[in-house]
Scaffold this motif. Structure first.
Motif, PDB file in Angstrom:
ATOM      1  N   VAL A 137       0.857  -1.178   0.000  1.00  0.00           N
ATOM      2  CA  VAL A 137       0.000   0.000   0.000  1.00  0.00           C
ATOM      3  C   VAL A 137       0.898   1.235   0.000  1.00  0.00           C
ATOM      4  O   VAL A 137       1.658   1.474   0.942  1.00  0.00           O
ATOM      5  CB  VAL A 137      -0.938   0.017   1.225  1.00  0.00           C
ATOM      6  N   ILE A 138       0.807   2.016  -1.066  1.00  0.00           N
ATOM      7  CA  ILE A 138       1.653   3.194  -1.227  1.00  0.00           C
ATOM      8  C   ILE A 138       1.014   4.422  -0.591  1.00  0.00           C
ATOM      9  O   ILE A 138       1.680   5.219   0.079  1.00  0.00           O
ATOM     10  CB  ILE A 138       1.938   3.472  -2.716  1.00  0.00           C
ATOM     11  N   ALA A 139      -0.310   4.591  -0.792  1.00  0.00           N
ATOM     12  CA  ALA A 139      -0.970   5.803  -0.310  1.00  0.00           C
ATOM     13  C   ALA A 139      -2.462   5.566  -0.127  1.00  0.00           C
ATOM     14  O   ALA A 139      -3.060   4.701  -0.774  1.00  0.00           O
ATOM     15  CB  ALA A 139      -0.739   6.948  -1.285  1.00  0.00           C
ATOM     16  N   ILE A 140      -3.060   6.341   0.776  1.00  0.00           N
ATOM     17  CA  ILE A 140      -4.505   6.405   0.962  1.00  0.00           C
ATOM     18  C   ILE A 140      -4.935   7.836   0.660  1.00  0.00           C
ATOM     19  O   ILE A 140      -4.436   8.782   1.285  1.00  0.00           O
ATOM     20  CB  ILE A 140      -4.915   6.018   2.396  1.00  0.00           C
ATOM     21  N   ASN A 141      -5.815   7.987  -0.317  1.00  0.00           N
ATOM     22  CA  ASN A 141      -6.243   9.328  -0.760  1.00  0.00           C
ATOM     23  C   ASN A 141      -5.055  10.230  -1.092  1.00  0.00           C
ATOM     24  O   ASN A 141      -5.064  11.434  -0.838  1.00  0.00           O
ATOM     25  CB  ASN A 141      -7.113  10.008   0.303  1.00  0.00           C
ATOM     26  N   GLY A 142      -4.021   9.606  -1.652  1.00  0.00           N
ATOM     27  CA  GLY A 142      -2.835  10.366  -2.039  1.00  0.00           C
ATOM     28  C   GLY A 142      -1.850  10.635  -0.923  1.00  0.00           C
ATOM     29  O   GLY A 142      -0.753  11.145  -1.168  1.00  0.00           O
ATOM     30  N   PHE A 143      -2.200  10.303   0.321  1.00  0.00           N
ATOM     31  CA  PHE A 143      -1.298  10.494   1.459  1.00  0.00           C
ATOM     32  C   PHE A 143      -0.381   9.272   1.587  1.00  0.00           C
ATOM     33  O   PHE A 143      -0.867   8.154   1.769  1.00  0.00           O
ATOM     34  CB  PHE A 143      -2.083  10.685   2.749  1.00  0.00           C
ATOM     35  N   PRO A 144       0.938   9.454   1.500  1.00  0.00           N
ATOM     36  CA  PRO A 144       1.861   8.320   1.646  1.00  0.00           C
ATOM     37  C   PRO A 144       1.642   7.606   2.972  1.00  0.00           C
ATOM     38  O   PRO A 144       1.300   8.236   3.985  1.00  0.00           O
ATOM     39  CB  PRO A 144       3.248   8.985   1.601  1.00  0.00           C
ATOM     40  N   MET A 145       1.862   6.299   2.984  1.00  0.00           N
ATOM     41  CA  MET A 145       1.595   5.520   4.190  1.00  0.00           C
ATOM     42  C   MET A 145       2.455   5.964   5.367  1.00  0.00           C
ATOM     43  O   MET A 145       2.033   5.877   6.521  1.00  0.00           O
ATOM     44  CB  MET A 145       1.796   4.038   3.914  1.00  0.00           C
ATOM     45  N   SER A 146       3.656   6.459   5.101  1.00  0.00           N
ATOM     46  CA  SER A 146       4.480   6.966   6.198  1.00  0.00           C
ATOM     47  C   SER A 146       3.807   8.156   6.866  1.00  0.00           C
ATOM     48  O   SER A 146       3.884   8.335   8.089  1.00  0.00           O
ATOM     49  CB  SER A 146       5.864   7.363   5.685  1.00  0.00           C
ATOM     50  N   GLU A 147       3.121   8.992   6.076  1.00  0.00           N
ATOM     51  CA  GLU A 147       2.421  10.147   6.621  1.00  0.00           C
ATOM     52  C   GLU A 147       1.152   9.717   7.352  1.00  0.00           C
ATOM     53  O   GLU A 147       0.823  10.251   8.415  1.00  0.00           O
ATOM     54  CB  GLU A 147       2.083  11.128   5.499  1.00  0.00           C
ATOM     55  N   VAL A 148       0.433   8.747   6.797  1.00  0.00           N
ATOM     56  CA  VAL A 148      -0.762   8.224   7.467  1.00  0.00           C
ATOM     57  C   VAL A 148      -0.383   7.656   8.832  1.00  0.00           C
ATOM     58  O   VAL A 148      -1.035   7.926   9.846  1.00  0.00           O
ATOM     59  CB  VAL A 148      -1.444   7.140   6.607  1.00  0.00           C
ATOM     60  N   GLU A 149       0.709   6.887   8.867  1.00  0.00           N
ATOM     61  CA  GLU A 149       1.164   6.302  10.131  1.00  0.00           C
ATOM     62  C   GLU A 149       1.573   7.385  11.119  1.00  0.00           C
ATOM     63  O   GLU A 149       1.250   7.298  12.314  1.00  0.00           O
ATOM     64  CB  GLU A 149       2.328   5.355   9.864  1.00  0.00           C
ATOM     65  N   ARG A 150       2.239   8.422  10.634  1.00  0.00           N
ATOM     66  CA  ARG A 150       2.666   9.526  11.520  1.00  0.00           C
ATOM     67  C   ARG A 150       1.459  10.244  12.115  1.00  0.00           C
ATOM     68  O   ARG A 150       1.427  10.546  13.312  1.00  0.00           O
ATOM     69  CB  ARG A 150       3.530  10.514  10.742  1.00  0.00           C
ATOM     70  N   LEU A 151       0.447  10.507  11.285  1.00  0.00           N
ATOM     71  CA  LEU A 151      -0.745  11.201  11.756  1.00  0.00           C
ATOM     72  C   LEU A 151      -1.540  10.344  12.741  1.00  0.00           C
ATOM     73  O   LEU A 151      -2.119  10.859  13.703  1.00  0.00           O
ATOM     74  CB  LEU A 151      -1.639  11.572  10.562  1.00  0.00           C
ATOM     75  N   ALA A 152      -1.588   9.042  12.501  1.00  0.00           N
ATOM     76  CA  ALA A 152      -2.394   8.148  13.339  1.00  0.00           C
ATOM     77  C   ALA A 152      -1.709   7.774  14.639  1.00  0.00           C
ATOM     78  O   ALA A 152      -2.379   7.445  15.631  1.00  0.00           O
ATOM     79  CB  ALA A 152      -2.742   6.875  12.559  1.00  0.00           C
ATOM     80  N   SER A 153      -0.389   7.849  14.667  1.00  0.00           N
ATOM     81  CA  SER A 153       0.375   7.387  15.830  1.00  0.00           C
ATOM     82  C   SER A 153      -0.108   7.947  17.166  1.00  0.00           C
ATOM     83  O   SER A 153      -0.229   7.194  18.148  1.00  0.00           O
ATOM     84  CB  SER A 153       1.858   7.713  15.627  1.00  0.00           C
ATOM     85  N   PRO A 154      -0.434   9.257  17.273  1.00  0.00           N
ATOM     86  CA  PRO A 154      -0.863   9.784  18.578  1.00  0.00           C
ATOM     87  C   PRO A 154      -2.187   9.234  19.080  1.00  0.00           C
ATOM     88  O   PRO A 154      -2.522   9.410  20.251  1.00  0.00           O
ATOM     89  CB  PRO A 154      -0.987  11.300  18.314  1.00  0.00           C
ATOM     90  N   LEU A 155      -2.945   8.541  18.235  1.00  0.00           N
ATOM     91  CA  LEU A 155      -4.252   8.018  18.644  1.00  0.00           C
ATOM     92  C   LEU A 155      -4.179   6.586  19.147  1.00  0.00           C
ATOM     93  O   LEU A 155      -5.169   6.052  19.644  1.00  0.00           O
ATOM     94  CB  LEU A 155      -5.244   8.071  17.468  1.00  0.00           C
ATOM     95  N   PHE A 156      -3.022   5.945  19.009  1.00  0.00           N
ATOM     96  CA  PHE A 156      -2.913   4.527  19.338  1.00  0.00           C
ATOM     97  C   PHE A 156      -1.896   4.342  20.461  1.00  0.00           C
ATOM     98  O   PHE A 156      -0.686   4.480  20.244  1.00  0.00           O
ATOM     99  CB  PHE A 156      -2.539   3.724  18.085  1.00  0.00           C
ATOM    100  N   SER A 157      -2.405   4.045  21.646  1.00  0.00           N
ATOM    101  CA  SER A 157      -1.538   3.895  22.814  1.00  0.00           C
ATOM    102  C   SER A 157      -0.498   2.813  22.545  1.00  0.00           C
ATOM    103  O   SER A 157      -0.842   1.681  22.213  1.00  0.00           O
ATOM    104  CB  SER A 157      -2.377   3.520  24.033  1.00  0.00           C
ATOM    105  N   HIS A 158       0.764   3.157  22.695  1.00  0.00           N
ATOM    106  CA  HIS A 158       1.816   2.183  22.436  1.00  0.00           C
ATOM    107  C   HIS A 158       3.096   2.613  23.145  1.00  0.00           C
ATOM    108  O   HIS A 158       3.293   3.786  23.442  1.00  0.00           O
ATOM    109  CB  HIS A 158       2.076   2.070  20.924  1.00  0.00           C
ATOM    110  N   ASP A 159       3.939   1.633  23.415  1.00  0.00           N
ATOM    111  CA  ASP A 159       5.249   1.947  23.973  1.00  0.00           C
ATOM    112  C   ASP A 159       6.370   1.390  23.106  1.00  0.00           C
ATOM    113  O   ASP A 159       7.529   1.404  23.498  1.00  0.00           O
ATOM    114  CB  ASP A 159       5.386   1.475  25.424  1.00  0.00           C
ATOM    115  N   ASN A 160       6.027   0.886  21.914  1.00  0.00           N
ATOM    116  CA  ASN A 160       7.033   0.537  20.917  1.00  0.00           C
ATOM    117  C   ASN A 160       6.380   0.519  19.538  1.00  0.00           C
ATOM    118  O   ASN A 160       5.157   0.451  19.407  1.00  0.00           O
ATOM    119  CB  ASN A 160       7.727  -0.798  21.237  1.00  0.00           C
TER     120      ASN A 160
END
Length: 416
Positions: A137-160
């Protein structure tokens, strides 16, 4: 792999509960704001060490921003705002869950994604797009997956990072999430998905219409797990297989719980008696799909295998991966410390030194559940932070998944 004989298998229904988020004085003007304020005031008081990696100022600023967004916010927006606040705990066990009412309001595209071989891949898709299974998967709605992951990261509780991607994969197809992140304007709009096919051809961009949670179950899907390996994930909480060609006993432990239909202590006694009488060359303990429970329940197996291994000399390989979390990770370390065991597979979703021993409360307005940690577990003071790294790293491959092969088990059997 030759045909294997099932020795023990117990099938049960396992319920998963998603997790939760803490106060400054501010006038409460609507129910959504009330829930945000309740979480803001209470979560830091209840959590064993909420501010171990978060400043109080940053958390307060996040709360103020969340309150400002509540005036015209939907119930789903509230859910994501609460998740974002809870994630300031920097703790995979502390998070916000869904209610049935919220689930009914969700929309999703007919596709799901998994992070494999260093990229997001199409793991499930509407049958008309089956050729894209395993594609990157390269992009969602033109947003690169690295950017999608960066934007979503603060919503998903994680420690790694391993747990972030494992957790994110469960909601990465939600169009409500896309709207909240700003990569879509509405959860009902058509979503474009750009995929690089596994065959290596040109990138393809397809359009997927979002559907409701009720409609989702009516669609016909293709999944890359259609060819399922015998040693793969199962609904059984615990089971054993004899891999006859290598005189190997395969024991899979999928949840740290005991079930009335076949109590775990009885299962462990059967396993130990079988090993004592059969003289195996190798024993595999599979913890790859175990997200935790009560770590103490498996102690008799660890101790029993320690004694039998000394007598008989068989090898022990403990299989771990992104789904190994919480008490299951602790069990892996028990094997490592108390037997001559080798950890094999991929880095764990759980962190070796982690917060846990969860409790829960519900928010007064929405009833949304919030879980939080009450204890800090230190398994190894000298260990770097983050995932438990195997002694022997064997990563699953897209080709093996699609062909129904268990990469880790196959490679171990070939090495024996």
């Amino acid at each position: 792999m030759k045909h294997s004989r099932t020795i023990i298998s117990v099938v049960v229904l396992v319920a998963l509960v998603l997790l939760g988020g803490c106060a400054t004085k501010m006038e409460v003007t609507n129910p959504h704001q009330g829930d945000i304020t309740y979480l803001y005031k209470n979560l830091p008081k209840l959590h064993v060490d909420f501010f171990h990696e978060t400043s109080r100022t940053d958390f307060k600023n996040a709360y103020v921003d969340a309150v400002r967004r509540t005036e015209n916010a939907s119930d789903i927006d509230l859910y994501f705002s609460l998740r974002e606040l809870a994630s300031y705990a920097k703790d995979s066990h502390t998070s916000v869950g869904l209610t049935q009412e919220l689930v009914a309001q969700l929309s999703a595209i007919p596709a799901q994604f998994s992070y494999v071989e260093g990229a997001w891949r199409v793991s499930v898709v509407e049958r008309m797009h089956e050729s894209l299974l395993g594609g990157e998967v390269i992009a969602i709605n033109g947003f690169p997956m690295s950017e999608v992951e960066r934007l979503a990261s603060p919503l998903f509780s994680h420690d790694n990072q391993v747990w972030l991607r494992h957790y994110l994969s469960q909601q990465l197809n939600l169009t409500n999430l896309y709207t909240y992140l700003g990569i879509a304007t509405s959860p009902t709009e058509v979503v474009t998905l750009t995929v690089k096919p596994r065959s290596g051809g040109k990138e393809e961009t397809i359009s997927l219409q979002s559907v409701s949670a009720n409609e989702y179950g009516m669609l016909s899907f293709a999944t890359w797990y259609q060819a399922h390996p015998e040693t793969g994930a199962t609904n059984a909480p615990y089971r054993a297989l004899l891999l006859e060609e290598k005189n190997t006993l395969f024991v899979q432990y999928n949840v740290c719980m005991s079930y009335e239909e076949h109590p775990l202590d009885g299962f462990i006694k059967e396993i130990l008696a079988l090993i004592e009488s059969a003289s195996f060359d190798h024993v595999m303990i599979d913890l790859r799909y175990n997200s935790g429970g009560d770590s103490r329940l498996l102690e008799p197996l660890v101790d029993g295998l320690d004694v039998l291994q000394e007598k008989q000399g068989f090898s022990i390989d403990v299989l771990i991966g992104e789904g190994t979390f919480s008490s299951a990770l602790m069990n892996a370390m028990h094997f490592k410390k108390r037997t001559n065991a080798r950890l094999v597979g991929e880095p764990t979703g759980g962190s070796l030194n982690h917060y846990g021993e969860i409790k829960q409360f519900s928010l007064p307005g929405s009833g949304i559940p919030v879980t939080y940690s009450t204890k800090h577990f230190v398994m190894d003071k000298t260990y770097q932070t983050g995932s438990l790294i195997p002694d022997l790293v064997i990563g699953k491959t897209v080709d093996d998944i699609l062909s129904g092969r268990d990469t880790v088990v196959e490679m171990l059997l070939q090495s024996y």
